[in-house]
Design a protein around this motif. Sequence first.
Motif, PDB file in Angstrom:
ATOM      1  N   ASP A  81       0.749  -1.309  -0.058  1.00  0.00           N
ATOM      2  CA  ASP A  81       0.125   0.023  -0.053  1.00  0.00           C
ATOM      3  C   ASP A  81       0.846   1.400  -0.175  1.00  0.00           C
ATOM      4  OD1 ASP A  81      -2.165  -1.681   0.052  1.00  0.00           O
ATOM      5  OD2 ASP A  81      -2.780  -1.064   2.030  1.00  0.00           O
ATOM      6  N   LEU A  82       1.773   1.299   0.985  1.00  0.00           N
ATOM      7  CA  LEU A  82       2.678   2.396   0.848  1.00  0.00           C
ATOM      8  C   LEU A  82       3.628   2.457  -0.120  1.00  0.00           C
ATOM      9  CD1 LEU A  82       3.409   2.769   4.904  1.00  0.00           C
ATOM     10  CD2 LEU A  82       1.757   3.998   3.539  1.00  0.00           C
ATOM     11  N   ALA A 136       5.137   7.469   2.948  1.00  0.00           N
ATOM     12  CA  ALA A 136       5.619   5.928   3.421  1.00  0.00           C
ATOM     13  C   ALA A 136       6.427   6.272   4.757  1.00  0.00           C
ATOM     14  CB  ALA A 136       6.580   5.401   2.486  1.00  0.00           C
TER      15      ALA A 136
END
Length: 199
Positions: free
Chosen positions: A70-71, A106
């Motif tokens: 996701d990041l 992130a």
Amino acid sequence: MGGTTMDGTKRQRRGDTRQRIQDVALELFAEQGYEKTSLREIAEQLDVTKAALYYHFKTKEEILVSIFEDLSRPIDELIEWAKAQPHSLRTKEEVLRRYSEALAGAAPLFRFMQENQATIRELSIGNQFKDRMLQMRDIIRDPDASLTDQVRCISALFTMHAGMFVLQEVEGDPEDKRKAVLEVAIDLVTQAHSGTQAQ
């Protein structure tokens, strides 16, 4: 029609739970280390049963991989975009700008990676991360440039990574610090580009 709405609501809630699991897990992984954190502790911190946690993720590694994916998505999208652009100074400046924003998003993951390097090397995400960094290196440097100029370009990436950790101890607004790091990275790439043009 009512059933569809209910499904949609359920799905949304499930998505939120997944996100909460990721956030809490990453916090615990960073605080006490990946190895020392159990699924039970993550469930307790979330105030859910282990079975409820299991519904979303079967293992700690599954949680970590999902956080990483996701990041990292903005970085993957940036790499794809950059590969389709001309290998110009303007492209490199834009890559660094977008990369700076992706790194800021992130930041919790990078902090975790810094604290848990041995774990990262053992898990599949270690190789994926290394592969992304090699792709970023190839986007930012010119293989035909002098070795010094190639080092400048690669140093621009390291500057951005180091800036995330080193500047945590420095007083000041996080956004100002991010911009300062970006400015230095762009200076390095610009200097390298000038050297390439002069040849």
